[in-house]
Scaffold this motif. Sequence first.
Motif, PDB file in Angstrom:
ATOM      1  N   VAL A   1      92.178 -48.662  10.264  1.00 50.93           N
ATOM      2  CA  VAL A   1      91.742 -47.304  10.566  1.00 50.93           C
ATOM      3  C   VAL A   1      90.622 -46.915   9.613  1.00 50.93           C
ATOM      4  N   ILE A   2      89.513 -46.446  10.183  1.00 46.75           N
ATOM      5  CA  ILE A   2      88.384 -45.938   9.405  1.00 46.75           C
ATOM      6  C   ILE A   2      88.434 -44.424   9.472  1.00 46.75           C
ATOM      7  N   GLY A   3      88.507 -43.776   8.315  1.00 43.47           N
ATOM      8  CA  GLY A   3      88.702 -42.337   8.255  1.00 43.47           C
ATOM      9  C   GLY A   3      87.518 -41.543   8.772  1.00 43.47           C
ATOM     10  N   ALA A   4      87.789 -40.288   9.124  1.00 43.22           N
ATOM     11  CA  ALA A   4      86.769 -39.395   9.677  1.00 43.22           C
ATOM     12  C   ALA A   4      85.622 -39.205   8.696  1.00 43.22           C
ATOM     13  N   GLY A   5      84.399 -39.226   9.215  1.00 48.51           N
ATOM     14  CA  GLY A   5      83.219 -38.969   8.420  1.00 48.51           C
ATOM     15  C   GLY A   5      82.807 -40.083   7.476  1.00 48.51           C
ATOM     16  N   SER A   6      83.420 -41.238   7.588  1.00 42.89           N
ATOM     17  CA  SER A   6      83.123 -42.344   6.671  1.00 42.89           C
ATOM     18  C   SER A   6      81.797 -43.022   7.007  1.00 42.89           C
ATOM     19  N   LEU A   7      81.241 -43.707   6.014  1.00 39.29           N
ATOM     20  CA  LEU A   7      80.076 -44.559   6.197  1.00 39.29           C
ATOM     21  C   LEU A   7      80.479 -45.975   5.807  1.00 39.29           C
ATOM     22  N   VAL A   8      80.557 -46.853   6.792  1.00 38.63           N
ATOM     23  CA  VAL A   8      81.017 -48.225   6.562  1.00 38.63           C
ATOM     24  C   VAL A   8      79.804 -49.124   6.380  1.00 38.63           C
ATOM     25  N   VAL A   9      79.710 -49.760   5.216  1.00 43.82           N
ATOM     26  CA  VAL A   9      78.553 -50.599   4.884  1.00 43.82           C
ATOM     27  C   VAL A   9      78.948 -52.051   4.609  1.00 43.82           C
TER      28      VAL A   9
END
Length: 236
Positions: free
Chosen positions: A185-193
């Motif tokens: 799960v990737i949380g709300a508003g995240s920036l995945v780099v």
Amino acid sequence: MKNIVIIGASGHGSMILDCVEKQGRYNVLGFVDSFKEKGTIQNGYEILGCELDLPRLTAKFDLHGIILAIGNNWTRKNMADRIGDIAPDLRFVTAIHPSALIGKDVKIGSGSVIMPGAIVNANSRIADFCILNTKSSLGHDGRMEEFSSIASGVCTGGNLTLGRFSAVSLGANIIENITVGEHSVIGAGSLVVKDVGGYSVVYGSPARFIRKRGVTDPYLSSDRKFSDLTALPMKI
């Protein structure tokens, strides 16, 4: 038009109803919901019963197929399996809102839902039972594995691989060439780099690993409602 029912009379079910009506391929008979009283009305359509009623509805209305309106990826899988046991001849249909933009050479699996304003760019692959929500985008050559989901307002770069049962939450951004493992799960508003391993919760800008998660761990506000499908009556 062929007759279908929507499994789940929640807000998500109302959105799917809108997609199906505007797509104009199927005739919606009503909703099937284990948590709402039979005969009540949702968006002008009747609650026809629970999933155990599907064989009866099939015989009565020449039911062609169903679509699952369950946001939680793991719960959606469990319901798909349950319905496969109860009514194995029913098809899982796909709903694509006419305002969605579908690129060249895109493939979309059965039981998946593409919501209003979503963009699926060229050469992408969306497997069975996925959700691409309102005004979200899947970049070119992206891949969503089965039962994965992308929430409203998410933007992903090209060559994303989103693993089975994984979810990208509201407004997150993912740069190009990222792989997200299964059940993450990737949380709300995240920036995945950078890549995200399986069974992980990550969030922040840039996103960082927070903890491991189990397949049944909740991540949506509605999860409590569907937390134990095994408590529902089974076919005898």
